[in-house]
Design a protein around this motif. Structure first.
Motif, PDB file in Angstrom:
ATOM      1  N   ASP A 267      32.651 112.700  64.820  1.00 50.67           N
ATOM      2  CA  ASP A 267      33.225 113.289  66.029  1.00 50.67           C
ATOM      3  C   ASP A 267      32.123 113.701  67.004  1.00 50.67           C
ATOM      4  OD1 ASP A 267      35.670 112.980  64.861  1.00 50.67           O
ATOM      5  OD2 ASP A 267      35.922 115.084  64.318  1.00 50.67           O
ATOM      6  N   THR A 268      32.508 113.880  68.247  1.00 50.70           N
ATOM      7  CA  THR A 268      31.543 114.304  69.258  1.00 50.70           C
ATOM      8  C   THR A 268      32.253 115.099  70.343  1.00 50.70           C
ATOM      9  OG1 THR A 268      29.733 113.517  70.671  1.00 50.70           O
ATOM     10  CG2 THR A 268      31.780 112.280  70.759  1.00 50.70           C
ATOM     11  N   ARG A 269      31.482 115.630  71.247  1.00 55.58           N
ATOM     12  CA  ARG A 269      32.040 116.326  72.406  1.00 55.58           C
ATOM     13  C   ARG A 269      31.634 115.575  73.674  1.00 55.58           C
ATOM     14  NH1 ARG A 269      27.529 119.366  70.948  1.00 55.58           N
ATOM     15  NH2 ARG A 269      25.970 119.591  72.609  1.00 55.58           N
ATOM     16  N   LYS A 270      32.451 115.730  74.690  1.00 55.16           N
ATOM     17  CA  LYS A 270      32.187 115.100  75.979  1.00 55.16           C
ATOM     18  C   LYS A 270      32.582 116.086  77.060  1.00 55.16           C
ATOM     19  CE  LYS A 270      31.254 111.517  78.689  1.00 55.16           C
ATOM     20  NZ  LYS A 270      29.896 110.963  78.820  1.00 55.16           N
ATOM     21  N   THR A 271      31.714 116.278  78.037  1.00 52.99           N
ATOM     22  CA  THR A 271      31.947 117.275  79.082  1.00 52.99           C
ATOM     23  C   THR A 271      32.472 116.617  80.350  1.00 52.99           C
ATOM     24  OG1 THR A 271      30.194 118.684  78.194  1.00 52.99           O
ATOM     25  CG2 THR A 271      30.884 119.102  80.455  1.00 52.99           C
TER      26      THR A 271
END
Length: 355
Positions: A267-271
């Motif tokens: 999983d990852t985050r994206k702004t």
């Protein structure tokens, strides 16, 4: 050289050197030429240089064809806005640099300087293509000084809506970026020759942009490509995305997307700092959908024009249908790879970048 407002031809110029150019779907294309201005028989004057290469008012068009350019039967590889010229007094040359005409979107607000602070661009229930076209229409609507030779697309209903107010200092490029982020479309201004030998731009909008296929058997003796590489890359592959939107701390807007698990959790985050609510969810879903699988990346070293292989076959948006049989790494079949960028010079050899 062409006029930037109308696209009409002004004059041909004779260049020295390689005259490199590039064209990209992301609007970062650029080109340059070098000309001799101290020729003993035909010296230039400062006034001629200023008029011919006027920054932001002239276009540098790279033509391919039998008529020397500025002709309806010739093909414009690129048409770029002149940005600067650099005079080398020792060599007696001027080098002209030009960039993608979409640069104007970075230098135009959604209304003119000094407009009512509440002036608003509103797009309601339009398709992505119609939303893009409405944005370009806004960019050119105020008076003749705003005009550019960009064709508008037909209006079309859809699910995209948005509103942008002048007092926030919104640029046309900000609106285009939000449309692209939320819908996943690409936007490209493609030059074409007019009946008078001028240049205009067609808006290409797609997810992705596809302007037609070109079948190439890469094992055939007569094929235009060389230097083929094939790579599978999972560096950006994800199983879920946590999207972080407008706000700060615990009050930040958040949306997530996931559900397709074909590898151990990654999983990852994206702004998306300017988005909230449904637009934020659309952007997160779009990013996730594009990164579920590992990317298969082809690299093509060159495309050579000639023997039925024309330059319009190797421009951004074209799809190479590469036929392969009996290769130890590449599976048998026809593989579709899309040209996203191309570069070249004065010769017949182009360097495509494909996905």
């Amino acid at each position: 050289m062409h006029d930037q407002k109308t696209g009409e031809p002004i004059a041909r110029v004779h260049v020295t050197g390689d005259a490199p150019f590039s064209s990209n779907l992301d609007g970062t294309g650029q080109s340059s030429i070098t000309i001799v201005v101290n020729d003993a028989d035909e010296p230039w004057t400062p006034e001629q240089v200023d008029a011919m290469f006027a920054s932001n008012a002239r276009m540098l068009v790279r033509w391919w064809g039998e008529h020397g350019g500025a002709h309806p039967d010739d093909f414009p590889m690129v048409a770029h806005k002149i940005e600067s010229d650099d005079y080398d007094r020792d060599k007696g040359t001027v080098t002209v640099t030009a960039i993608d005409v979409n640069d104007f979107a970075d230098w135009r607000l959604i209304d003119g300087v000094g407009a009512d602070k509440n002036s608003t661009l509103t797009i309601t229930n339009r398709s992505p293509a119609a939303a893009v076209s409405a944005t370009y229409a806004r960019m050119m609507q105020w008076n003749p000084d705003w005009y550019l030779p960009i064709d508008l697309l037909p209006d079309e209903a859809g699910s995209f809506s948005g509103s942008w107010v002048f007092w926030k200092g919104v640029l046309i490029s900000d609106v285009l970026k939000e449309i692209k982020d939320r819908t996943g479309v690409e936007v490209y201004l493609e030059p074409y020759a007019t009946s008078t030998g001028g240049v205009r731009f067609t808006q290409r909008v797609g997810a992705p942009i596809n302007t037609g296929g070109v079948h190439i058997n890469i094992d055939a003796d007569e094929n235009p490509i060389a230097g083929v590489h094939y790579r599978r890359d999972g560096v950006n592959q994800v199983t879920g995305v946590e999207g972080i939107g407008q706000g700060s701390g615990e009050d930040q807007q958040r949306r997530s997307s996931g559900g397709t698990i074909i590898i151990p959790i990654r999983d990852t985050r994206k702004t998306f700092p300017d988005m909230t609510g449904d637009p934020l969810q659309e952007a997160v879903d779009t990013y996730y959908g594009a990164h579920i699988d590992p990317a298969v990346q082809w690299d093509i070293g060159s495309f050579t024009i000639g023997d039925g292989w024309t330059p319009d076959m190797c421009v951004p948006g074209r799809v190479f249908l590469l036929e392969v049989h009996g290769d130890p790494r590449i599976p048998d079949g026809v593989h579709a790879v899309r040209v996203v960028a191309v570069s070249g010079g004065n010769g017949r050899q182009l360097k495509p970048e494909v996905q």
